[in-house]
Write a protein that holds these residues in place. Structure first.
Motif, PDB file in Angstrom:
ATOM      1  N   ARG A 133      -1.510  -1.423 -45.100  1.00 46.16           N
ATOM      2  CA  ARG A 133      -2.889  -1.848 -44.888  1.00 46.16           C
ATOM      3  C   ARG A 133      -3.736  -1.519 -46.109  1.00 46.16           C
ATOM      4  N   ARG A 134      -4.568  -2.457 -46.487  1.00 47.46           N
ATOM      5  CA  ARG A 134      -5.409  -2.288 -47.664  1.00 47.46           C
ATOM      6  C   ARG A 134      -6.876  -2.148 -47.264  1.00 47.46           C
ATOM      7  N   ARG A 135      -7.601  -1.377 -48.067  1.00 46.60           N
ATOM      8  CA  ARG A 135      -9.049  -1.263 -47.912  1.00 46.60           C
ATOM      9  C   ARG A 135      -9.671  -2.325 -48.811  1.00 46.60           C
ATOM     10  N   ILE A 136     -10.243  -3.349 -48.200  1.00 51.49           N
ATOM     11  CA  ILE A 136     -10.748  -4.508 -48.940  1.00 51.49           C
ATOM     12  C   ILE A 136     -12.262  -4.579 -48.791  1.00 51.49           C
ATOM     13  N   HIS A 137     -12.951  -4.651 -49.918  1.00 51.38           N
ATOM     14  CA  HIS A 137     -14.411  -4.769 -49.917  1.00 51.38           C
ATOM     15  C   HIS A 137     -14.770  -6.180 -50.363  1.00 51.38           C
ATOM     16  N   TYR A 138     -15.475  -6.919 -49.495  1.00 46.78           N
ATOM     17  CA  TYR A 138     -15.800  -8.317 -49.776  1.00 46.78           C
ATOM     18  C   TYR A 138     -17.238  -8.456 -50.266  1.00 46.78           C
TER      19      TYR A 138
ATOM     20  N   ALA B  66      -7.334  -9.676 -39.678  1.00 46.48           N
ATOM     21  CA  ALA B  66      -6.405  -9.867 -38.566  1.00 46.48           C
ATOM     22  C   ALA B  66      -4.988  -9.430 -38.925  1.00 46.48           C
ATOM     23  N   LEU B  67      -4.673  -9.407 -40.220  1.00 44.62           N
ATOM     24  CA  LEU B  67      -3.362  -8.929 -40.668  1.00 44.62           C
ATOM     25  C   LEU B  67      -3.296  -7.408 -40.713  1.00 44.62           C
ATOM     26  N   GLY B  68      -4.384  -6.745 -40.355  1.00 42.49           N
ATOM     27  CA  GLY B  68      -4.376  -5.290 -40.259  1.00 42.49           C
ATOM     28  C   GLY B  68      -5.106  -4.564 -41.362  1.00 42.49           C
ATOM     29  N   HIS B  69      -5.736  -5.303 -42.276  1.00 47.52           N
ATOM     30  CA  HIS B  69      -6.443  -4.654 -43.375  1.00 47.52           C
ATOM     31  C   HIS B  69      -7.859  -4.268 -42.952  1.00 47.52           C
ATOM     32  N   THR B  70      -8.380  -3.235 -43.578  1.00 46.47           N
ATOM     33  CA  THR B  70      -9.748  -2.789 -43.316  1.00 46.47           C
ATOM     34  C   THR B  70     -10.691  -3.530 -44.254  1.00 46.47           C
ATOM     35  N   VAL B  71     -11.659  -4.234 -43.698  1.00 49.47           N
ATOM     36  CA  VAL B  71     -12.564  -5.060 -44.493  1.00 49.47           C
ATOM     37  C   VAL B  71     -13.990  -4.552 -44.341  1.00 49.47           C
TER      38      VAL B  71
ATOM     39  N   ASP C  44      -0.474  -4.817 -60.240  1.00 49.97           N
ATOM     40  CA  ASP C  44      -0.183  -6.250 -60.234  1.00 49.97           C
ATOM     41  C   ASP C  44       0.768  -6.643 -59.113  1.00 49.97           C
ATOM     42  N   ARG C  45       1.850  -5.894 -58.972  1.00 51.70           N
ATOM     43  CA  ARG C  45       2.854  -6.272 -57.969  1.00 51.70           C
ATOM     44  C   ARG C  45       2.331  -6.054 -56.551  1.00 51.70           C
ATOM     45  N   ALA C  46       1.520  -5.022 -56.354  1.00 48.67           N
ATOM     46  CA  ALA C  46       0.915  -4.820 -55.036  1.00 48.67           C
ATOM     47  C   ALA C  46      -0.006  -5.981 -54.683  1.00 48.67           C
ATOM     48  N   LEU C  47      -0.694  -6.522 -55.683  1.00 46.33           N
ATOM     49  CA  LEU C  47      -1.573  -7.666 -55.447  1.00 46.33           C
ATOM     50  C   LEU C  47      -0.752  -8.903 -55.089  1.00 46.33           C
ATOM     51  N   LEU C  48       0.363  -9.111 -55.778  1.00 44.25           N
ATOM     52  CA  LEU C  48       1.248 -10.222 -55.432  1.00 44.25           C
ATOM     53  C   LEU C  48       1.834 -10.043 -54.034  1.00 44.25           C
ATOM     54  N   ASP C  49       2.154  -8.808 -53.666  1.00 40.30           N
ATOM     55  CA  ASP C  49       2.664  -8.549 -52.313  1.00 40.30           C
ATOM     56  C   ASP C  49       1.631  -8.943 -51.258  1.00 40.30           C
ATOM     57  N   LEU C  50       0.374  -8.581 -51.496  1.00 39.87           N
ATOM     58  CA  LEU C  50      -0.687  -8.919 -50.552  1.00 39.87           C
ATOM     59  C   LEU C  50      -0.852 -10.435 -50.449  1.00 39.87           C
ATOM     60  N   ALA C  51      -0.811 -11.115 -51.599  1.00 43.82           N
ATOM     61  CA  ALA C  51      -0.915 -12.576 -51.592  1.00 43.82           C
ATOM     62  C   ALA C  51       0.233 -13.200 -50.807  1.00 43.82           C
ATOM     63  N   GLN C  52       1.439 -12.641 -50.968  1.00 43.61           N
ATOM     64  CA  GLN C  52       2.587 -13.190 -50.247  1.00 43.61           C
ATOM     65  C   GLN C  52       2.439 -13.014 -48.741  1.00 43.61           C
TER      66      GLN C  52
ATOM     67  N   LEU D 161     -15.027 -16.518 -46.213  1.00 44.72           N
ATOM     68  CA  LEU D 161     -15.259 -15.613 -45.084  1.00 44.72           C
ATOM     69  C   LEU D 161     -14.141 -15.758 -44.054  1.00 44.72           C
ATOM     70  N   GLN D 162     -13.678 -16.980 -43.837  1.00 46.36           N
ATOM     71  CA  GLN D 162     -12.539 -17.171 -42.940  1.00 46.36           C
ATOM     72  C   GLN D 162     -11.299 -16.475 -43.497  1.00 46.36           C
ATOM     73  N   GLY D 163     -11.104 -16.561 -44.820  1.00 48.59           N
ATOM     74  CA  GLY D 163      -9.989 -15.860 -45.440  1.00 48.59           C
ATOM     75  C   GLY D 163     -10.071 -14.358 -45.218  1.00 48.59           C
ATOM     76  N   MET D 164     -11.281 -13.807 -45.285  1.00 51.91           N
ATOM     77  CA  MET D 164     -11.446 -12.375 -45.049  1.00 51.91           C
ATOM     78  C   MET D 164     -11.136 -12.017 -43.595  1.00 51.91           C
TER      79      MET D 164
END
Length: 470
Positions: free
Chosen positions: A257-262, A288-293, A443-451, A280-283
């Protein structure tokens, strides 16, 4: 052997499997994409030049594949190269009459790595002059056009590359990003664009670095998997680029789970409401995927770095003008004026810019102690007319020349990795990209999140009508 008619739709992994099991040859695949380029490039003007000898590289790839010795996961895959990157024997015009006859005799470092990986360097994609504008048009080749609507721009400066991938003319493109030049064209064409951390993909032997180390190379692709393949083939330090040894170990991940600030806007710049709604829908989907926004403003001020940023291009052009006396006669007048303004700045002005960059990098890295990801819209504006440099209005409000790019330039200044994900459910009705910015070196963690996002909410099933027409 003939390639399947729908090969351009295949995921890159499926293409690679077919090459390895012998059901597809690199030569047949190259012919498939060359046929598509012949038919569609006159509409989108993505390619400025095509390599007539590309079939020889494809034949070499077929030899490696038949022997069971592919050089990398990109063996035999056609890749377009942006026309500000040097490829031995191919034109490198940088979109300017100043370089219209220039053919380098060497590959710059990332291109050399791509060639050594067995990729087929199919040709050069169109750019704006000196890759310093957010649309793609130049005096040599004219305007590139968006496959979703050829009256509109695919953005810039990697607009030709984005148009090529979006139209299915090539599976991947190697590009540069100095202020959003990979991410915004990807957002405007329903593609994925990835800007790695400064130094992650080593550079050497190219055109002068007008934007210092803020410009990096990276991929435009249809999928996360495609971008990752190109990234991994090019990643790694080189003694030719000392900055490539300066990356820290990958930052510690806080679980899956990632801490994401929008951040949905950067005053005073307007943002298109359709783009805001899609992001906003993407956020919500990430949540819903379990990340904290969380939602709110950027946790730092970008005004000083924006002011310094506006001077760097002129200083870089002043260097070109000093080195080449033909600059004043061959470059377009707007760039001659910008070079003169850059030459009028002092060494103290340049030092102040460098100090501002370094201070900003410290500030941003400190901010990432409290978050894993900062998210924003990628382009603040949807595509605008193809021959206009920038949109004069966004969502009915007056817009400055760089308002459409407000969310991306500061990321180059701090050097962090960033990725643009397609978030429009119906790209034919409106295009939007969500920008995710990671910690430096992650970088790779960001690609993992995108995947993970793409797996839950795939986007590659959407194609422009132009690309699929018989």
């Amino acid at each position: 052997m003939n390639a399947p008619a729908d090969l351009f739709r295949w995921p890159l992994a499926a293409i690679a499997r077919a090459l390895r099991d012998g059901s597809l040859t690199a030569r047949a695949m190259l012919s498939h994409f060359q046929d598509r380029i012949e038919r569609l490039n006159p509409v989108v003007n993505a390619f400025a030049w095509l390599d007539p000898a590309a079939h020889r590289a494809a034949d070499v790839s077929d030899e490696h594949l038949r022997a069971g010795r592919p050089r990398s996961e990109l063996e035999g895959i056609p890749v377009a190269v942006k026309d500000n990157l040097l490829v031995a024997g191919q034109p490198a015009t940088w979109g300017s009459p100043l370089y219209q006859h220039y053919r380098p005799t060497h590959d710059e470092l990332p291109v050399a790595r791509l060639r050594a990986a067995g990729a087929i360097l199919i040709g050069k994609t169109n750019v704006p002059e000196f890759t310093l504008q957010g649309y793609t048009c130049n005096p040599l080749f004219g305007a590139s056009r968006n496959p979703w609507n050829p009256a509109l721009t695919p953005g810039g400066s990697s607009g030709g590359a984005a148009a090529a991938v979006a139209a299915g003319l090539v599976p991947l493109a190697l590009c540069t990003d100095g202020g959003g030049s990979i991410r915004r064209p990807a957002a405007l064409t329903h593609l994925l664009g990835f800007k790695p951390s400064t130094g992650r993909l080593a550079r050497h032997g190219g055109f002068p670095a007008l934007l210092l180390d803020c410009e990096v190379v990276g991929p435009i692709a249809r999928s996360t998997e495609g971008a990752r393949r190109l990234f991994e083939c090019l990643a790694g330090p080189s003694p030719l680029d000392p900055s490539s040894f300066a990356l820290p170990p990958a930052p510690a991940a806080h679980g899956v789970r990632r801490r994401i600030h929008y951040v949905d806007h950067l005053p005073p710049h307007p943002v298109d409401r359709g783009i805001q709604a899609a992001c906003l829908q993407g956020m919500r989907r990430l949540e819903a995927l379990g990340h904290t926004v969380t939602h709110g403003p950027l946790p730092f001020d970008v005004s000083e770095v924006d002011a310094a940023w506006s001077q760097l291009g002129g200083i870089g052009l002043a260097l070109l003008a000093r080195r080449d006396p033909e600059f004043a006669h061959q470059a377009s007048p707007a760039f001659v004026d910008l070079a003169r303004a850059g030459a009028a700045l002092s060494a103290a002005d340049l030092l102040a810019c460098l100090e501002t960059l370094q201070a900003f990098r410290r500030t941003v890295r400190a901010a990432f102690a409290g978050v894993d990801i900062i998210a924003t819209p990628c382009s603040a504006a949807p595509p605008w007319p193809a021959t206009e440099i920038y949109p004069g209005t966004i969502d009915g409000a007056s817009a400055a020349p760089r308002s459409h790019a407000a969310f991306t330039g500061w990321v180059n200044a701090c050097g962090h990795p960033a990725i643009s994900l397609p978030v429009a459910d119906d790209p034919a009705a409106g295009l939007a990209g969500l920008q995710l910015i990671g910690d430096f070196g992650a970088d790779r963690a960001l690609l993992d999140l995108a995947q993970r996002y793409e797996t839950a909410h795939p986007w590659t099933q959407h194609w422009p009508a132009l690309a699929t027409a018989p």
